[in-house]
Design a protein around this motif. Structure first.
Motif, PDB file in Angstrom:
ATOM      1  N   VAL A 125     -24.189 -34.672 -57.917  1.00  0.00           N
ATOM      2  CA  VAL A 125     -23.355 -33.671 -58.243  1.00  0.00           C
ATOM      3  C   VAL A 125     -23.167 -32.170 -59.227  1.00  0.00           C
ATOM      4  O   VAL A 125     -23.677 -31.262 -59.085  1.00  0.00           O
ATOM      5  CB  VAL A 125     -21.649 -34.254 -58.308  1.00  0.00           C
ATOM      6  CG1 VAL A 125     -20.732 -33.668 -58.201  1.00  0.00           C
ATOM      7  CG2 VAL A 125     -21.198 -34.886 -57.137  1.00  0.00           C
ATOM      8  N   TYR A 129     -24.927 -28.729 -58.614  1.00  0.00           N
ATOM      9  CA  TYR A 129     -23.578 -28.124 -58.965  1.00  0.00           C
ATOM     10  C   TYR A 129     -24.304 -26.758 -60.088  1.00  0.00           C
ATOM     11  O   TYR A 129     -24.018 -25.997 -59.499  1.00  0.00           O
ATOM     12  CB  TYR A 129     -23.067 -28.220 -59.771  1.00  0.00           C
ATOM     13  CG  TYR A 129     -21.833 -27.294 -60.983  1.00  0.00           C
ATOM     14  CD1 TYR A 129     -20.903 -26.471 -60.358  1.00  0.00           C
ATOM     15  CD2 TYR A 129     -21.688 -27.133 -61.995  1.00  0.00           C
ATOM     16  CE1 TYR A 129     -19.722 -25.647 -60.508  1.00  0.00           C
ATOM     17  CE2 TYR A 129     -20.896 -26.413 -62.694  1.00  0.00           C
ATOM     18  CZ  TYR A 129     -19.859 -25.508 -61.825  1.00  0.00           C
ATOM     19  OH  TYR A 129     -19.192 -24.653 -62.577  1.00  0.00           O
ATOM     20  N   THR A 130     -25.393 -27.605 -60.728  1.00  0.00           N
ATOM     21  CA  THR A 130     -26.471 -26.408 -61.859  1.00  0.00           C
ATOM     22  C   THR A 130     -27.399 -25.762 -60.295  1.00  0.00           C
ATOM     23  O   THR A 130     -27.328 -24.335 -60.742  1.00  0.00           O
ATOM     24  CB  THR A 130     -26.876 -27.643 -62.408  1.00  0.00           C
ATOM     25  OG1 THR A 130     -27.813 -28.583 -62.131  1.00  0.00           O
ATOM     26  CG2 THR A 130     -25.760 -27.452 -63.758  1.00  0.00           C
ATOM     27  N   LYS A 132     -26.635 -25.232 -57.286  1.00  0.00           N
ATOM     28  CA  LYS A 132     -26.063 -23.620 -56.922  1.00  0.00           C
ATOM     29  C   LYS A 132     -26.092 -22.728 -57.978  1.00  0.00           C
ATOM     30  O   LYS A 132     -25.502 -21.326 -57.002  1.00  0.00           O
ATOM     31  CB  LYS A 132     -24.690 -24.237 -56.415  1.00  0.00           C
ATOM     32  CG  LYS A 132     -24.070 -23.270 -55.467  1.00  0.00           C
ATOM     33  CD  LYS A 132     -22.275 -24.504 -55.127  1.00  0.00           C
ATOM     34  CE  LYS A 132     -21.620 -22.834 -54.058  1.00  0.00           C
ATOM     35  NZ  LYS A 132     -20.798 -23.257 -53.910  1.00  0.00           N
ATOM     36  N   LYS A 133     -25.466 -22.368 -59.287  1.00  0.00           N
ATOM     37  CA  LYS A 133     -25.598 -21.215 -60.032  1.00  0.00           C
ATOM     38  C   LYS A 133     -26.376 -20.965 -60.200  1.00  0.00           C
ATOM     39  O   LYS A 133     -27.348 -20.184 -60.360  1.00  0.00           O
ATOM     40  CB  LYS A 133     -24.803 -21.049 -61.273  1.00  0.00           C
ATOM     41  CG  LYS A 133     -23.122 -22.019 -60.678  1.00  0.00           C
ATOM     42  CD  LYS A 133     -23.107 -22.080 -62.805  1.00  0.00           C
ATOM     43  CE  LYS A 133     -21.436 -22.123 -62.289  1.00  0.00           C
ATOM     44  NZ  LYS A 133     -20.827 -22.347 -63.528  1.00  0.00           N
TER      45      LYS A 133
END
Length: 133
Positions: A125, A129-130, A132-133
């Motif tokens: 996860v 998350y990282t 996606k940015k």
């Protein structure tokens, strides 16, 4: 002149734990409340739940009145012998306590994958998350 009272051990008091033979220990004093079970305002199950054991905390938590405390003297039969170290509840805990470390090791061996899975999911996860940015 001091009055002499009979001394009972906690083991002796714990043997009196039936509806026909109901003893309760409150503040180091032993009471035979067998004849009071039907008259108790909270019902007999309240007293039966604490028979043969120290019911001081339960008695104090209930907030008994001054008249209730005076009525207790009618059922007083003796005092708890504090010199005796034989308390049945402690013996039970000591016996059960020997197996706790062994059972803990068995459970951790059986369910080792739970924390590993939690860490693995957290890493995935976090990576997503990282990314996606």
């Amino acid at each position: 002149m001091p009055t002499l009272t009979k001394l009972f051990t906690m083991e002796e008091a714990s043997e009196h734990n039936t509806k026909d033979d109901c003893w309760v220990v409150i503040d180091g004093k032993v009471y035979d409340v067998s004849s009071y079970l039907d008259e108790h305002p909270g019902g007999d199950d309240v007293l039966l739940g604490v028979t043969g054991q120290d019911a001081t905390d339960e008695f104090e938590d209930a907030g008994h009145s001054k008249s209730a405390r005076e009525l207790m003297e009618k059922f007083f039969i003796g005092e708890l012998d504090t010199t005796s170290s034989s308390i049945p509840e402690l013996e039970i805990v000591k016996k059960a306590g020997k197996d706790i470390p062994q059972k803990f090791m068995e459970v951790t061996k059986q369910y080792w994958f739970v924390p590993v899975a939690a860490v693995g999911i957290s890493v995935v996860v976090g990576f997503l998350y990282t990314r996606k940015k």
